[in-house]
Design a protein around this motif. Structure first.
Motif, PDB file in Angstrom:
ATOM      1  N   ALA A  49     -26.644  40.822   7.653  1.00 34.81           N
ATOM      2  CA  ALA A  49     -26.656  41.284   6.284  1.00 34.81           C
ATOM      3  C   ALA A  49     -27.551  42.523   5.951  1.00 34.81           C
ATOM      4  N   PRO A  50     -27.306  43.460   5.059  1.00 34.74           N
ATOM      5  CA  PRO A  50     -27.936  44.708   4.959  1.00 34.74           C
ATOM      6  C   PRO A  50     -29.183  44.271   4.487  1.00 34.74           C
ATOM      7  N   LEU A  51     -30.226  45.214   4.795  1.00 33.32           N
ATOM      8  CA  LEU A  51     -31.534  45.049   4.424  1.00 33.32           C
ATOM      9  C   LEU A  51     -31.948  46.232   3.391  1.00 33.32           C
ATOM     10  N   PRO A  52     -32.748  45.895   2.430  1.00 37.28           N
ATOM     11  CA  PRO A  52     -33.345  47.069   1.369  1.00 37.28           C
ATOM     12  C   PRO A  52     -34.128  47.975   2.152  1.00 37.28           C
ATOM     13  N   VAL A  53     -34.084  49.087   2.121  1.00 43.52           N
ATOM     14  CA  VAL A  53     -35.173  50.279   2.514  1.00 43.52           C
ATOM     15  C   VAL A  53     -35.317  51.156   1.791  1.00 43.52           C
ATOM     16  N   THR A  54     -36.329  51.510   1.659  1.00 41.86           N
ATOM     17  CA  THR A  54     -36.708  52.935   0.935  1.00 41.86           C
ATOM     18  C   THR A  54     -37.330  54.067   1.781  1.00 41.86           C
ATOM     19  N   LEU A  55     -36.608  54.980   2.147  1.00 37.55           N
ATOM     20  CA  LEU A  55     -37.139  56.158   2.870  1.00 37.55           C
ATOM     21  C   LEU A  55     -37.524  57.389   2.065  1.00 37.55           C
ATOM     22  N   ILE A  56     -38.715  57.872   2.140  1.00 38.32           N
ATOM     23  CA  ILE A  56     -39.131  59.001   1.230  1.00 38.32           C
ATOM     24  C   ILE A  56     -38.751  60.294   1.864  1.00 38.32           C
ATOM     25  N   ILE A  57     -37.385  60.779   1.737  1.00 34.37           N
ATOM     26  CA  ILE A  57     -36.894  61.830   2.511  1.00 34.37           C
ATOM     27  C   ILE A  57     -37.030  63.147   1.569  1.00 34.37           C
ATOM     28  N   ASN A  58     -38.022  64.180   2.144  1.00 34.94           N
ATOM     29  CA  ASN A  58     -38.144  65.424   1.686  1.00 34.94           C
ATOM     30  C   ASN A  58     -38.887  65.289   0.196  1.00 34.94           C
ATOM     31  N   LYS A  59     -39.550  64.042   0.214  1.00 31.96           N
ATOM     32  CA  LYS A  59     -40.671  63.692  -1.007  1.00 31.96           C
ATOM     33  C   LYS A  59     -39.801  63.073  -1.992  1.00 31.96           C
ATOM     34  N   ARG A  60     -38.657  62.690  -1.754  1.00 36.42           N
ATOM     35  CA  ARG A  60     -38.027  61.813  -2.912  1.00 36.42           C
ATOM     36  C   ARG A  60     -37.677  60.391  -2.084  1.00 36.42           C
ATOM     37  N   LEU A  64     -31.813  52.681  -0.092  1.00 37.71           N
ATOM     38  CA  LEU A  64     -30.622  52.300   0.970  1.00 37.71           C
ATOM     39  C   LEU A  64     -30.397  50.600   1.281  1.00 37.71           C
ATOM     40  N   GLN A  65     -29.469  50.329   1.408  1.00 42.00           N
ATOM     41  CA  GLN A  65     -29.255  48.768   1.985  1.00 42.00           C
ATOM     42  C   GLN A  65     -28.615  49.212   3.465  1.00 42.00           C
ATOM     43  N   LEU A  66     -29.347  48.637   4.444  1.00 41.20           N
ATOM     44  CA  LEU A  66     -28.962  49.030   5.902  1.00 41.20           C
ATOM     45  C   LEU A  66     -28.972  48.022   6.647  1.00 41.20           C
TER      46      LEU A  66
END
Ligand code: FES
Ligand code: FES
Length: 206
Positions: A49-60, A64-66
């Protein structure tokens, strides 16, 4: 008949009886374990099952659900729509996928994205200033023609920034040594070293 290799004088204990007893005692815990497993409630969560993930990419922040097995490289390219980071070998040998994680260079193909929840990821897309002015390392690669096909270049540039920030670019030998994880099939190495030398001095002044 006395069994071969047995010793009937030692309390009547034969090799055959030892092996038979061992087999029984080994099977007993297995049988008990199987019975116990049948009694245990089923594990209901789907490991795929996908997991919720927050990546701070280039300050934003990018939410994602990965799948837990998704590499940072695939998360960037296939889920966040940022294809600037390149996939070469996909198993840690070429450096094409280099990014900065919390300011430290890292091979994104060797990192699970779900382990980087909340971390700062810097990619080639985040280097130029909003007005389009290139980062000193990007400009130096242009100035020195430090690429031919360009496929390795995003990884070279991200790794070179990490190399300078680590203080591992003080001499050409250091640059060659600490950039040795970034391969260039076009063999633009002399120009890459010259570019890093130039950017190192400009980054110090900035
Ligand atoms: S793609 Fe990551 S090291 Fe080659
Ligand atoms: S410029 Fe072609 S692989 Fe490096």
């Amino acid at each position: 008949m006395v069994e071969k290799n047995s010793d009937p004088d030692t309390s009547g204990f034969t090799r055959r009886s030892f092996l038979t007893g061992s087999a029984v005692s080994a099977v007993a815990p297995l049988a008990a374990g199987a019975a116990q497993a049948q009694e245990m409630p089923a594990f209901e969560a789907d490991p795929r099952a996908p997991l919720p993930v927050t990546l701070i990419i280039n300050k934003r922040p990018v939410r994602l659900q990965l799948d837990a097995r998704t590499s940072l490289l695939d998360a960037l390219r296939q889920h966040a729509g940022m294809a600037g980071t390149k996939k070469g070998c996909d198993h840690g040998q070429c450096g094409a996928c280099s990014v900065l994680v919390d300011g430290v260079r890292q091979l994104s193909c060797m990192s699970f994205a779900v382990m980087l929840d909340g971390h700062e990821i810097e990619t080639i897309e985040g280097l130029a200033a909003p007005g389009g002015t290139l980062h000193p390392m990007q400009q130096a690669f242009v100035d020195h023609d430090a690429f031919q096909c360009g496929y390795c270049t995003p990884g070279q540039i991200m790794s070179a920034i990490g190399c300078v920030n680590e203080g591992h670019a003080e001499t050409d030998d250091d640059i060659r040594e600490y950039m040795s994880g970034n391969l260039c099939r076009c063999a633009a190495y002399p120009n890459i070293v010259a570019a890093i030398r130039q950017a190192r001095d400009e980054m110090k002044e900035a």
